[in-house]
Design a protein around this motif. Structure first.
Motif, PDB file in Angstrom:
ATOM      1  N   ASN A  34      15.662  -5.181  28.027  1.00 44.88           N
ATOM      2  CA  ASN A  34      14.326  -5.752  28.195  1.00 44.88           C
ATOM      3  C   ASN A  34      14.407  -7.240  28.545  1.00 44.88           C
ATOM      4  OD1 ASN A  34      15.190  -6.447  25.587  1.00 44.88           O
ATOM      5  ND2 ASN A  34      13.099  -6.624  24.831  1.00 44.88           N
ATOM      6  N   GLU A  35      13.300  -7.764  29.024  1.00 46.26           N
ATOM      7  CA  GLU A  35      13.257  -9.145  29.509  1.00 46.26           C
ATOM      8  C   GLU A  35      13.599 -10.141  28.410  1.00 46.26           C
ATOM      9  OE1 GLU A  35      10.012 -12.186  31.588  1.00 46.26           O
ATOM     10  OE2 GLU A  35       9.632 -10.036  31.489  1.00 46.26           O
ATOM     11  N   PHE A  36      13.062  -9.910  27.214  1.00 40.06           N
ATOM     12  CA  PHE A  36      13.356 -10.808  26.098  1.00 40.06           C
ATOM     13  C   PHE A  36      14.856 -10.826  25.814  1.00 40.06           C
ATOM     14  CE2 PHE A  36      14.384 -11.117  21.571  1.00 40.06           C
ATOM     15  CZ  PHE A  36      13.930 -12.392  21.288  1.00 40.06           C
ATOM     16  N   GLY A  37      15.477  -9.630  25.813  1.00 43.53           N
ATOM     17  CA  GLY A  37      16.904  -9.551  25.525  1.00 43.53           C
ATOM     18  C   GLY A  37      17.745 -10.307  26.530  1.00 43.53           C
ATOM     19  N   ALA A  38      17.442 -10.136  27.833  1.00 46.20           N
ATOM     20  CA  ALA A  38      18.206 -10.825  28.875  1.00 46.20           C
ATOM     21  C   ALA A  38      18.041 -12.339  28.749  1.00 46.20           C
ATOM     22  CB  ALA A  38      17.763 -10.341  30.248  1.00 46.20           C
ATOM     23  N   ASN A  39      16.797 -12.792  28.505  1.00 47.96           N
ATOM     24  CA  ASN A  39      16.553 -14.225  28.359  1.00 47.96           C
ATOM     25  C   ASN A  39      17.265 -14.785  27.143  1.00 47.96           C
ATOM     26  OD1 ASN A  39      14.927 -14.238  30.626  1.00 47.96           O
ATOM     27  ND2 ASN A  39      13.024 -13.968  29.481  1.00 47.96           N
ATOM     28  N   TRP A  40      17.239 -14.026  26.045  1.00 50.26           N
ATOM     29  CA  TRP A  40      17.901 -14.495  24.822  1.00 50.26           C
ATOM     30  C   TRP A  40      19.409 -14.619  25.042  1.00 50.26           C
ATOM     31  CZ3 TRP A  40      21.566 -13.050  21.259  1.00 50.26           C
ATOM     32  CH2 TRP A  40      21.554 -13.720  20.028  1.00 50.26           C
ATOM     33  N   LEU A  41      19.991 -13.664  25.760  1.00 47.62           N
ATOM     34  CA  LEU A  41      21.428 -13.715  26.053  1.00 47.62           C
ATOM     35  C   LEU A  41      21.764 -14.822  27.042  1.00 47.62           C
ATOM     36  CD1 LEU A  41      22.151  -9.890  26.403  1.00 47.62           C
ATOM     37  CD2 LEU A  41      22.885 -11.365  24.523  1.00 47.62           C
ATOM     38  N   LEU A  43      21.487 -14.472  30.405  1.00 49.47           N
ATOM     39  CA  LEU A  43      22.138 -13.832  31.544  1.00 49.47           C
ATOM     40  C   LEU A  43      21.089 -13.192  32.456  1.00 49.47           C
ATOM     41  CD1 LEU A  43      25.048 -12.060  29.616  1.00 49.47           C
ATOM     42  CD2 LEU A  43      25.240 -14.112  31.019  1.00 49.47           C
ATOM     43  N   ASP A  44      21.418 -13.109  33.749  1.00 50.67           N
ATOM     44  CA  ASP A  44      20.545 -12.439  34.706  1.00 50.67           C
ATOM     45  C   ASP A  44      20.783 -10.937  34.659  1.00 50.67           C
ATOM     46  OD1 ASP A  44      19.550 -14.884  35.567  1.00 50.67           O
ATOM     47  OD2 ASP A  44      21.166 -15.117  37.047  1.00 50.67           O
ATOM     48  N   GLN A  47      23.849  -9.573  36.159  1.00 59.09           N
ATOM     49  CA  GLN A  47      25.053  -9.823  35.371  1.00 59.09           C
ATOM     50  C   GLN A  47      25.207  -8.818  34.228  1.00 59.09           C
ATOM     51  OE1 GLN A  47      23.836 -14.089  34.692  1.00 59.09           O
ATOM     52  NE2 GLN A  47      26.023 -14.420  35.046  1.00 59.09           N
ATOM     53  N   LEU A  48      24.164  -7.984  34.026  1.00 55.24           N
ATOM     54  CA  LEU A  48      24.147  -7.079  32.878  1.00 55.24           C
ATOM     55  C   LEU A  48      24.118  -5.608  33.278  1.00 55.24           C
ATOM     56  CD1 LEU A  48      21.565  -9.080  30.732  1.00 55.24           C
ATOM     57  CD2 LEU A  48      23.961  -8.709  30.122  1.00 55.24           C
ATOM     58  N   LEU A  49      23.157  -5.219  34.121  1.00 54.59           N
ATOM     59  CA  LEU A  49      22.960  -3.811  34.431  1.00 54.59           C
ATOM     60  C   LEU A  49      24.168  -3.236  35.164  1.00 54.59           C
ATOM     61  CD1 LEU A  49      19.209  -3.752  35.502  1.00 54.59           C
ATOM     62  CD2 LEU A  49      20.210  -3.201  33.283  1.00 54.59           C
ATOM     63  N   GLY A  50      24.599  -2.068  34.716  1.00 55.49           N
ATOM     64  CA  GLY A  50      25.753  -1.419  35.316  1.00 55.49           C
ATOM     65  C   GLY A  50      27.077  -1.966  34.835  1.00 55.49           C
ATOM     66  N   LYS A  51      27.018  -2.975  33.958  1.00 50.02           N
ATOM     67  CA  LYS A  51      28.244  -3.587  33.433  1.00 50.02           C
ATOM     68  C   LYS A  51      28.498  -3.105  32.005  1.00 50.02           C
ATOM     69  CE  LYS A  51      28.311  -6.024  37.201  1.00 50.02           C
ATOM     70  NZ  LYS A  51      27.957  -7.437  37.188  1.00 50.02           N
ATOM     71  N   VAL A  87      26.446 -10.375  18.431  1.00 47.83           N
ATOM     72  CA  VAL A  87      25.932 -10.435  19.803  1.00 47.83           C
ATOM     73  C   VAL A  87      26.262 -11.815  20.355  1.00 47.83           C
ATOM     74  CG1 VAL A  87      23.890 -10.354  21.261  1.00 47.83           C
ATOM     75  CG2 VAL A  87      24.098  -8.779  19.341  1.00 47.83           C
ATOM     76  N   LYS A  88      26.876 -11.836  21.528  1.00 46.78           N
ATOM     77  CA  LYS A  88      27.367 -13.088  22.117  1.00 46.78           C
ATOM     78  C   LYS A  88      26.368 -13.615  23.136  1.00 46.78           C
ATOM     79  CE  LYS A  88      31.408 -14.957  24.550  1.00 46.78           C
ATOM     80  NZ  LYS A  88      32.727 -14.612  25.135  1.00 46.78           N
ATOM     81  N   ARG A  89      25.951 -14.860  22.969  1.00 39.45           N
ATOM     82  CA  ARG A  89      25.066 -15.518  23.924  1.00 39.45           C
ATOM     83  C   ARG A  89      25.900 -16.337  24.915  1.00 39.45           C
ATOM     84  NH1 ARG A  89      20.107 -18.326  20.750  1.00 39.45           N
ATOM     85  NH2 ARG A  89      19.127 -18.044  22.789  1.00 39.45           N
ATOM     86  N   ARG A  90      25.347 -16.563  26.098  1.00 41.18           N
ATOM     87  CA  ARG A  90      26.078 -17.376  27.082  1.00 41.18           C
ATOM     88  C   ARG A  90      26.217 -18.812  26.596  1.00 41.18           C
ATOM     89  NH1 ARG A  90      24.877 -20.279  31.844  1.00 41.18           N
ATOM     90  NH2 ARG A  90      22.649 -19.911  31.582  1.00 41.18           N
ATOM     91  N   ILE A  91      25.173 -19.287  25.948  1.00 45.02           N
ATOM     92  CA  ILE A  91      25.206 -20.638  25.386  1.00 45.02           C
ATOM     93  C   ILE A  91      24.885 -20.531  23.905  1.00 45.02           C
ATOM     94  CG2 ILE A  91      24.172 -22.939  25.430  1.00 45.02           C
ATOM     95  CD1 ILE A  91      23.435 -22.469  28.329  1.00 45.02           C
TER      96      ILE A  91
END
Length: 307
Positions: A34-41, A43-44, A47-51, A87-91
């Motif tokens: 979901n959008e919140f999850g991607a923003n919290w991480l 990452l775009d 960079q996530l889907l299919g990975k 859960v690992k965040r980019r920053i």
């Protein structure tokens, strides 16, 4: 059938303040976030889907994911399991999340739906509840028979928690237990037996609930459990445990004595006045009660409308 169109349901999930992901167990890749999850991480989506989810779930190995799938397949469709993992965040630093996992089927394929929340938020809620309980206990606001909170102390804690309830706030579930034949037991077997039952109920409620739950004696034969950060299914689980235990209660000196209970479970989706909310639950419980010795009523999402 949902009243909301399917395309709008997807938008609602996207706006969830939980981290919502869907994993493909076949190739171990991320099928949705979901959008919140991607923003919290940080990452775009590309960079996530299919990975592999190990990019942000570093301790989730393929072997563990396979075990999770095997375990979920053994559960009933309405059941699920939990997973606590970093859960690992980019920053920034890693955060421990508690995920609720369930196996779903879409277009004849299996997927894992995982909904997670930062444990630090749960700890903060638990600490707040424990503080409120400590204050109430210090002020000697416990019922002497059950060792549960008295009505006024319970309503005080309830009022503080219910202010945090809302579309983006605390989840809060209320369980109300009515010992239907307590008056008849007192009349037939004596007040001392009724008090023994109430004392045992205090211990049973604490045993069936969590440390952060608030257990109280609301009136003579009505008892309450307030469950922060938990939903209707959690409340129904507690209600079933209480009913199963009550069905087994026997007194050697009174072999014909049986305790009859009626339990209502409701989740509160918005703020309201606790005393009025409780009165509404009790009224609904009275209307739905049957002659069955043990029963659980799911009231759904309970809103307070005053016209």
């Amino acid at each position: 059938m949902a009243l909301i169109p399917e395309q709008d349901l997807a938008k609602i999930v996207q706006q969830s303040l939980d981290l919502v992901v869907v994993l493909d167990p076949e190739d171990r890749t991320l099928a949705f976030i979901n959008e919140f999850g991607a923003n919290w991480l940080g990452l775009d989506l590309d960079q996530l889907l299919g990975k592999s989810p190990t990019d942000f779930l570093p301790e989730l190995t393929d072997a563990e994911l396979e075990c999770i799938v095997d375990n979920l397949r053994t559960l009933e469709s309405y059941e699920g399991s939990t997973l606590v993992t970093p859960v690992k965040r980019r920053i920034g630093t890693d955060h421990d999340f508690e995920f609720r996992l369930q196996l779903i089927e879409l277009n004849d394929r299996e997927y894992i739906l995982a909904t997670g929340r930062d444990i630090a938020e749960r700890v903060a809620v638990t600490d707040s509840v424990h503080t409120m309980l400590a204050v109430a206990q210090e002020e000697s606001k416990q019922d002497k028979t059950t060792s549960l909170l008295q009505r006024d102390a319970f309503l005080q804690v309830f009022r503080e928690l219910v202010e945090q309830v809302g579309s983006h706030g605390l989840r809060l579930t209320l369980v109300v237990i009515d010992l239907k034949n307590l008056h008849e037991i007192n009349d037939q077997f004596g007040q001392s037996i009724g008090d023994r039952i109430l004392k045992n109920m205090g211990g049973l409620m604490h045993k069936c609930s969590k440390d952060a739950d608030i257990c109280a004696r609301y009136s003579g034969r009505k008892l309450c459990i307030l469950m922060p950060e938990q939903g209707q299914q959690d409340g129904l689980g507690v209600a079933e445990k209480v009913n199963q235990a009550l069905a087994k209660v026997q007194f050697k000196e009174f072999p014909t004595l049986r305790i009859h209970s009626s339990i209502a479970v409701a989740e509160l989706p918005e703020p309201g006045e606790p005393a009025l909310l409780l009165d509404k639950v009790i009224t609904r419980l009275r209307e739905m009660r049957t002659p069955e010795p043990h029963e659980v009523h799911r009231l759904g999402l309970l809103s307070l409308r005053i016209s």
